[in-house]
Design an enzyme around this catalytic site. Structure first.
Site, mmCIF file in Angstrom:
data_model
loop_
_atom_site.group_PDB
_atom_site.id
_atom_site.type_symbol
_atom_site.label_atom_id
_atom_site.label_comp_id
_atom_site.label_asym_id
_atom_site.label_seq_id
_atom_site.Cartn_x
_atom_site.Cartn_y
_atom_site.Cartn_z
ATOM 1 N N ASN A 215 29.559 37.555 16.290
ATOM 2 C CA ASN A 215 29.474 37.152 14.879
ATOM 3 C C ASN A 215 30.077 38.234 13.989
ATOM 4 O OD1 ASN A 215 27.352 39.114 14.169
ATOM 5 N ND2 ASN A 215 26.125 37.895 15.580
ATOM 6 N N PHE A 329 15.031 41.216 9.422
ATOM 7 C CA PHE A 329 15.951 40.780 8.379
ATOM 8 C C PHE A 329 16.006 39.263 8.428
ATOM 9 C CE2 PHE A 329 18.511 44.132 6.298
ATOM 10 C CZ PHE A 329 17.810 45.214 6.801
HETATM 11 N N1 CTP Z 1 16.709 38.392 15.827
HETATM 12 C C1 CTP Z 1 16.184 38.751 17.057
HETATM 13 N N2 CTP Z 1 16.629 38.140 18.198
HETATM 14 C C2 CTP Z 1 17.542 37.157 18.137
HETATM 15 C C3 CTP Z 1 18.066 36.755 16.878
HETATM 16 C C4 CTP Z 1 17.606 37.378 15.735
HETATM 17 O O1 CTP Z 1 15.357 39.651 17.113
HETATM 18 N N3 CTP Z 1 17.946 36.595 19.261
HETATM 19 C C5 CTP Z 1 16.205 39.091 14.629
HETATM 20 C C6 CTP Z 1 17.269 39.638 13.713
HETATM 21 O O2 CTP Z 1 17.607 40.979 14.048
HETATM 22 C C7 CTP Z 1 16.600 39.571 12.337
HETATM 23 C C8 CTP Z 1 15.649 38.418 12.488
HETATM 24 O O3 CTP Z 1 15.514 38.155 13.868
HETATM 25 O O4 CTP Z 1 15.854 40.740 12.071
HETATM 26 C C9 CTP Z 1 16.075 37.160 11.806
HETATM 27 O O5 CTP Z 1 17.372 36.816 12.183
HETATM 28 P P1 CTP Z 1 18.074 35.535 11.545
HETATM 29 O O6 CTP Z 1 19.413 35.339 12.203
HETATM 30 O O7 CTP Z 1 17.998 35.571 10.055
HETATM 31 O O8 CTP Z 1 17.077 34.386 11.971
HETATM 32 P P2 CTP Z 1 16.748 33.692 13.313
HETATM 33 O O9 CTP Z 1 15.351 34.068 13.676
HETATM 34 O O10 CTP Z 1 17.815 33.958 14.348
HETATM 35 O O11 CTP Z 1 16.746 32.185 12.864
HETATM 36 P P3 CTP Z 1 17.927 31.326 12.146
HETATM 37 O O12 CTP Z 1 19.233 31.882 12.657
HETATM 38 O O13 CTP Z 1 17.648 29.950 12.594
HETATM 39 O O14 CTP Z 1 17.756 31.511 10.653
#
Ligand code: CTP
Length: 402
Positions: A215, A329
């Site tokens: 990403n 985040f």
């Molecule tokens: N995160 C994580 N593990 C993942 C994906 C995300 O620990 N596999 C963590 C990120 O580092 C961030 C938080 O979860 O601190 C939220 O990430 P975000 O991408 O905003 O949300 P998601 O939980 O992945 O959900 P969505 O993408 O559906 O909003």
């Protein structure tokens, strides 16, 4: 942080890393710092004084008793002139001499005579670095207030692998900027004695040996957080996906590529930390199987089967012990606060930093505009600011929670 009119004295001792110092001088010079240099006799065997004179626009000092002396005391003038002294590369011999109070050439005499802060960037063969006397001198000097820019791990010029390579010129430059930034900020060491783990950057999920899914995360927010945590006195570990930023000063860097690797590194570091800040953007999906040979071009459509990755934050936060803080985040494009609140409670977090990608915010920008959410409190919206400034706000909150 502007370096305009800052006076920086760079001391070079005899090591092959001398060839990197003109780059450092140029970085500083571009920021309008005033630079003088001192070379030991052995340093002049690796690069010539003329090279340094040309890039620093100043004469290079080499002799304790220069032939064309002017009135005044050469070494005392040089010792008083700078705001900061950096010795790079610093040999084991140099460290040994100043740890023992020996001043037998211009550089060691200036170091002995200066009341100014001194940074040391060691560079040597890994075995010389591991030598118990070198390590003892490192500790003695560290305890006396010399600021070390620790050597990196990798291959040294003598083709040995280990710790001993001088930090890259860009890292030395960042260290100088950080020094003046901290000084200007009068940085209070509010996180001394705390262990903070920060994750940063994207992950890469292999499709085949030459392709991956990733990403747009640049890692800037996580690196700014790690830099700020270290400057506030925290013992800081930065777990980073592939990014193009030099590691901040005084931070323990662990590099990872995939979400699985990130998960393993976070789990390990979390066991003994006070606070985890997940600023990384791990992939949410990974190819169901990574192929061992390259997918060949074909005329027909290609479908990739993706499986969800582990939600690291959720997994880790479930296991947190009393006193541990977990910050996540939330990158949201719509319904930001409602979605972030959901993440706060579902993942059992202590704080969520909400941001939305915009013109000056989010991925790859130097600035960000975020809202801090903590359970049972009103959201706090911070004004658009540099990622560094935002980091200090986040860490102020973390420090209060801890
Ligand atoms: N995160 C994580 N593990 C993942 C994906 C995300 O620990 N596999 C963590 C990120 O580092 C961030 C938080 O979860 O601190 C939220 O990430 P975000 O991408 O905003 O949300 P998601 O939980 O992945 O959900 P969505 O993408 O559906 O909003």
């Amino acid at each position: 942080m502007s370096l305009k009119d800052k006076r920086i004295l760079i001391g070079l001792t005899g090591g092959i890393a001398c060839y990197k110092i003109p780059y450092l001088v140029r970085y500083l010079w571009r920021e309008k710092a005033e630079i003088r240099t001192i070379m030991t006799e052995n340093a002049t065997r690796f690069i010539t004084p003329l090279t340094l004179e040309s890039v620093s626009n100043n004469p290079v000092a080499t002799d304790l008793f220069p032939p064309n002396r002017f009135a005044g005391t050469h070494h005392i003038d040089l010792a008083r002139w700078p705001d900061l002294i950096m010795v790079a590369p610093a040999t084991a011999n140099f460290m040994g001499k100043i740890a023992s109070g020996i001043s037998d050439d211009l550089l060691t005499t200036v170091i002995c005579a200066t009341p100014k802060p001194v940074m040391i960037a060691p560079a040597m063969n890994p075995q010389m670095w591991l030598n118990k006397v070198t390590q003892r001198n490192h500790d003695i000097l560290g305890n006396l207030g010399y600021i070390f820019i620790e050597p990196d791990e990798g291959y040294t010029a003598c083709d040995h692998y280990g710790v001993g390579r001088m930090a890259e010129p860009q890292e030395l430059f960042e260290a100088v900027k950080q020094f003046f930034f901290d000084r200007a900020k009068g940085s209070k060491k509010t996180l001394t004695g705390k262990k903070i783990v920060v994750t940063a950057g994207p992950t890469r999920e292999a499709v085949d040996p030459v392709r991956f899914l990733t990403n747009r995360s640049s890692g800037k927010m996580g690196y700014a957080l790690a830099e700020a945590a270290a400057s506030l006195g925290a013992q800081t570990t930065l777990i980073s996906g592939p990014v193009n930023i030099p590691p901040p000063l005084g931070v323990h860097l662990i590099r990872i590529e995939s979400t699985d690797e990130l998960h393993a590194a976070v789990k390990k570091a979390f066991a003994s930390c006070d606070c985890l800040i997940m600023a990384a953007a791990p992939a949410d999906f990974s190819p169901a199987q990574s192929l061992e040979t390259k997918i060949k071009r074909a005329a027909s459509d290609l479908s990739l089967n993706l499986k969800p990755t582990k939600d690291i934050l959720k997994e880790v936060a479930r296991r947190k012990k009393a006193g541990q803080i977990v910050v996540g985040f939330a990158l949201e494009t719509d319904d930001a606060l409602a979605n972030a609140r959901k993440k706060l409670s579902e993942k059992k977090l202590d704080m969520v930093v909400v941001n939305t990608p915009g013109e000056d915010t989010g991925f790859d920008h130097d600035t960000n505009e975020v809202t801090l959410l903590v359970p049972k409190k009103r959201p706090v919206k911070l004004a658009l600011a540099s990622k560094s400034e935002i980091s200090y706000h986040i860490l102020d909150r973390v420090s209060a929670l801890l």
